[in-house]
Design a protein around this motif. Structure first.
Motif, PDB file in Angstrom:
ATOM      1  N   GLN A 167       0.821  -1.202   0.000  1.00  0.00           N
ATOM      2  CA  GLN A 167       0.000   0.000   0.000  1.00  0.00           C
ATOM      3  C   GLN A 167       0.862   1.261   0.000  1.00  0.00           C
ATOM      4  O   GLN A 167       0.568   2.253  -0.675  1.00  0.00           O
ATOM      5  N   SER A 168       1.961   1.209   0.744  1.00  0.00           N
ATOM      6  CA  SER A 168       2.892   2.349   0.769  1.00  0.00           C
ATOM      7  C   SER A 168       3.492   2.570  -0.630  1.00  0.00           C
ATOM      8  O   SER A 168       3.632   3.719  -1.082  1.00  0.00           O
ATOM      9  N   ILE A 169       3.816   1.453  -1.278  1.00  0.00           N
ATOM     10  CA  ILE A 169       4.381   1.573  -2.643  1.00  0.00           C
ATOM     11  C   ILE A 169       3.354   2.185  -3.591  1.00  0.00           C
ATOM     12  O   ILE A 169       3.679   3.038  -4.418  1.00  0.00           O
ATOM     13  N   ARG A 170       2.077   1.776  -3.443  1.00  0.00           N
ATOM     14  CA  ARG A 170       1.031   2.311  -4.321  1.00  0.00           C
ATOM     15  C   ARG A 170       0.889   3.819  -4.132  1.00  0.00           C
ATOM     16  O   ARG A 170       0.708   4.559  -5.107  1.00  0.00           O
ATOM     17  N   ASP A 171       0.927   4.283  -2.896  1.00  0.00           N
ATOM     18  CA  ASP A 171       0.780   5.711  -2.644  1.00  0.00           C
ATOM     19  C   ASP A 171       1.900   6.512  -3.314  1.00  0.00           C
ATOM     20  O   ASP A 171       1.662   7.543  -3.956  1.00  0.00           O
ATOM     21  N   ARG A 172       3.102   6.003  -3.172  1.00  0.00           N
ATOM     22  CA  ARG A 172       4.230   6.707  -3.776  1.00  0.00           C
ATOM     23  C   ARG A 172       4.183   6.606  -5.320  1.00  0.00           C
ATOM     24  O   ARG A 172       4.657   7.498  -6.037  1.00  0.00           O
ATOM     25  N   TRP A 173       3.616   5.510  -5.821  1.00  0.00           N
ATOM     26  CA  TRP A 173       3.452   5.323  -7.283  1.00  0.00           C
ATOM     27  C   TRP A 173       2.551   6.419  -7.868  1.00  0.00           C
ATOM     28  O   TRP A 173       2.879   7.014  -8.899  1.00  0.00           O
ATOM     29  N   GLU A 174       1.444   6.687  -7.199  1.00  0.00           N
ATOM     30  CA  GLU A 174       0.533   7.705  -7.685  1.00  0.00           C
ATOM     31  C   GLU A 174       1.164   9.088  -7.601  1.00  0.00           C
ATOM     32  O   GLU A 174       0.944   9.939  -8.465  1.00  0.00           O
ATOM     33  N   GLU A 175       1.956   9.320  -6.557  1.00  0.00           N
ATOM     34  CA  GLU A 175       2.610  10.620  -6.392  1.00  0.00           C
ATOM     35  C   GLU A 175       3.685  10.844  -7.463  1.00  0.00           C
ATOM     36  O   GLU A 175       3.966  11.991  -7.826  1.00  0.00           O
ATOM     37  N   ALA A 176       4.252   9.768  -7.988  1.00  0.00           N
ATOM     38  CA  ALA A 176       5.344   9.895  -8.969  1.00  0.00           C
ATOM     39  C   ALA A 176       4.852  10.514 -10.277  1.00  0.00           C
ATOM     40  O   ALA A 176       5.608  11.198 -10.976  1.00  0.00           O
ATOM     41  N   GLY A 177       3.605  10.299 -10.654  1.00  0.00           N
ATOM     42  CA  GLY A 177       3.068  10.891 -11.878  1.00  0.00           C
ATOM     43  C   GLY A 177       3.234   9.983 -13.112  1.00  0.00           C
ATOM     44  O   GLY A 177       3.603   8.811 -13.011  1.00  0.00           O
ATOM     45  N   LYS A 178       2.996  10.584 -14.295  1.00  0.00           N
ATOM     46  CA  LYS A 178       3.010   9.830 -15.549  1.00  0.00           C
ATOM     47  C   LYS A 178       4.432   9.526 -16.015  1.00  0.00           C
ATOM     48  O   LYS A 178       5.375  10.241 -15.678  1.00  0.00           O
ATOM     49  N   VAL A 179       4.540   8.461 -16.802  1.00  0.00           N
ATOM     50  CA  VAL A 179       5.813   8.064 -17.410  1.00  0.00           C
ATOM     51  C   VAL A 179       5.678   8.210 -18.927  1.00  0.00           C
ATOM     52  O   VAL A 179       4.568   8.340 -19.450  1.00  0.00           O
ATOM     53  N   PRO A 180       6.795   8.160 -19.676  1.00  0.00           N
ATOM     54  CA  PRO A 180       6.694   8.230 -21.145  1.00  0.00           C
ATOM     55  C   PRO A 180       5.768   7.142 -21.704  1.00  0.00           C
ATOM     56  O   PRO A 180       5.712   6.030 -21.180  1.00  0.00           O
ATOM     57  N   ARG A 181       5.090   7.508 -22.808  1.00  0.00           N
ATOM     58  CA  ARG A 181       4.090   6.604 -23.384  1.00  0.00           C
ATOM     59  C   ARG A 181       4.672   5.230 -23.717  1.00  0.00           C
ATOM     60  O   ARG A 181       4.035   4.206 -23.483  1.00  0.00           O
ATOM     61  N   ASN A 182       5.857   5.191 -24.257  1.00  0.00           N
ATOM     62  CA  ASN A 182       6.446   3.915 -24.688  1.00  0.00           C
ATOM     63  C   ASN A 182       6.795   3.009 -23.512  1.00  0.00           C
ATOM     64  O   ASN A 182       6.958   1.797 -23.697  1.00  0.00           O
ATOM     65  N   ASP A 183       6.932   3.580 -22.288  1.00  0.00           N
ATOM     66  CA  ASP A 183       7.300   2.780 -21.099  1.00  0.00           C
ATOM     67  C   ASP A 183       6.111   2.477 -20.214  1.00  0.00           C
ATOM     68  O   ASP A 183       6.247   1.757 -19.216  1.00  0.00           O
TER      69      ASP A 183
END
Length: 509
Positions: free
Chosen positions: A404-420
């Motif tokens: 759950q902690s990883i998920r929260d930080r994942w959302e905070e990180a934002g979008k990645v390049p389309r190809n990745d």
């Protein structure tokens, strides 16, 4: 003084002092005034004409020229007959000449023919031999014309004036103004008449054959033109057919200019057919291209409308919606009628240009976002590594809390390049699915209601299997094959279910 004596004195006064040599030509030997054959009962002097001019052979007409498009044999051209050079008059054979004439001392000369004598003229002031020789040479001039005509016949020269020449020579021989073998000359003329008749027949046959060839060639031009004109306007290759029709017209003009004449009625009939075929062809061609122009205009209008829509979308920044609109416009373009190749290529270039402008702008925007999202990618790749370290699961509750902690930080990180995007989403999803599966397994094992349902199902299924075994035994005993098969199938299915439920019950224990 008698009339005859007056004539003699007159002739004597005009007679040259010495006669011309015998080996000169008849024209050279002729005195200025010579008495020819007088009318019966008179000796009046008449002027002596020079030897008759030998008629020059008529020129051979050019062989008929067939139409240029077809190989046709030409009518054979007559070999040219060269007019022989004027021969030097040979010395007269007086012994031979005596067989056909005689001369008197006063210069009168007579022709001996069929036992009769015919006065031919007078050569005063000359010896008997000179007088006789003069009229023999006149006969030789006639024979020279006969010989020349025989040469022309042998060379198959045109017979245009040959019969007229024969008639003229007969007339000369009939005038009795020369000395020689008249019967032999007449026999040669008779033979010539037969040969000229045969030669004329051959000429006509040759002319007819050449005309047949010319007629066939001209009809071939007309027939091909009619075939082209009768073609289906929707399938005709207009460029090729138009060129061929023009070529046929040039063949026709060449045949009219240099080909053999076929007769006015025949040529007019063929020309009417040819002109009609050209008229029909031109009418069909104009109608076809008029319709083609109309179709082209409709197609251009439809595609210009699509181009306007594509050009309006080119500046849009609603990337997803605009891309879908371009796909819709492309489908409409494919189903639209085609314009002419030149117009269609130009229209497509405009349409494709609008598309390229839009997609180039979208690519630039995506490239900018990819550059901006590059840092976010590094964060999420590190989170994936952290999540993968949670596997295999040892403590479910601790693992769920860490995830759950990883998920929260994942959302905070934002979008990645389309190809990745797909790659990093799949990496985290793998860990999430493993934790979810472990959680579901744990719940299934600890659920009391599930245990109760499993126990009740076991009891019911065992009772059902016992009943099916009794039914099977009865069917076997009764020998009912259909019931045996049905009971066996039902029993096998219930026993399989029982095995699965027993395994599930073992998991709850």
């Amino acid at each position: 003084m008698t009339h005859s004596q007056e004539s003699d004195e007159t002739l004597a006064s005009t007679t040259p002092a010495a006669p011309a040599p015998e080996n000169a030509t008849a024209a050279e030997n002729a005195p200025e005034t010579v008495s020819e054959a007088p009318a019966e009962g008179t000796t009046a002097a008449t002027p002596v004409p020079g030897p008759s001019a030998v008629p020059a052979p008529s020129p051979s007409p050019a062989a008929p020229s067939p139409a240029a498009f077809a190989a046709r044999p030409k009518a054979p051209a007559a070999a040219p007959v060269a007019a022989p050079a004027a021969p030097v008059a040979p010395a007269v054979d007086l012994a031979e000449a005596a067989k056909f004439g005689r001369a008197e001392e006063d210069g009168h000369v007579f022709l001996l023919l069929d036992g009769e004598e015919f006065p031919v003229g007078q050569y005063p002031g000359a010896s008997k031999d000179e007088a006789l020789s003069y009229f023999v040479r006149k006969f030789d001039d006639i024979l020279a014309q006969v010989t020349l005509l025989e040469q022309r016949v042998e060379a198959k020269a045109p017979t245009t004036d040959m019969n007229k020449t024969v008639a003229h020579l007969r007339e000369q021989l009939g005038e009795r103004t020369s000395v020689g073998d008249v019967n032999a000359a007449l026999a040669r003329l008779s033979a010539l008449e037969e040969n000229i008749k045969a030669l004329g027949a051959a000429e006509r046959a040759s002319h007819d054959a050449a005309r047949s060839v010319e007629l066939a060639a001209r009809e071939a031009i007309v027939a091909e033109a009619e075939t082209i004109a009768a073609g289906d306007p929707t399938t005709i290759q207009w460029k090729v057919s138009s060129a061929r029709m023009n070529e046929l017209f040039e063949f026709w003009k060449q045949a009219q200019k240099s080909g053999m004449r076929l007769g006015r009625a025949t040529e007019e009939g063929l020309w009417k057919r040819f002109r009609s075929a050209r008229t029909v062809f031109d009418r069909h061609r104009r109608a076809y291209f008029s319709q083609l122009d109309n179709n082209n205009a409709v197609a251009k209008t439809a595609k210009e409308s699509l181009i306007e829509a594509a050009e309006e979308l080119a500046a849009s920044t609603e990337w997803g919606w605009a891309a879908g609109e371009y796909r819709r416009l492309m489908d409409q373009w494919k189903s639209s009628p085609r314009a002419s190749r030149k117009d269609d290529d130009a229209l497509w270039a405009r349409f494709r240009g609008a598309q390229d402008k839009f997609f180039a702008a979208r690519q630039l925007a995506n490239d900018a976002l990819d550059e901006e999202f590059g840092a976010n990618l590094l964060v999420k790749e590190a989170l994936i590594t952290e999540a993968e370290a949670l596997l295999p699961i040892k403590d479910l509750n601790a693992t769920k809390k860490a995830l759950q902690s990883i998920r929260d930080r994942w959302e905070e990180a934002g979008k990645v390049p389309r190809n990745d995007m797909q790659r990093v989403e799949a990496g985290l999803r793998k860990v999430e699915e493993a934790v979810r599966a472990a959680d579901e397994d744990n719940w299934r094992r600890s659920d009391p209601e599930a245990k109760a349902r499993t126990s009740s199902a076991l009891n019911q299924l065992e009772a059902t299997i016992a009943g099916l075994k009794d039914d099977l035994a009865k069917a076997e005993k009764a020998g009912d094959a259909r019931k045996v098969a049905k009971a066996t199938e039902a029993l096998a299915a219930r026993e399989l279910w029982l095995e699965q439920i027993q395994k599930a019950a073992a998991d709850f224990s």
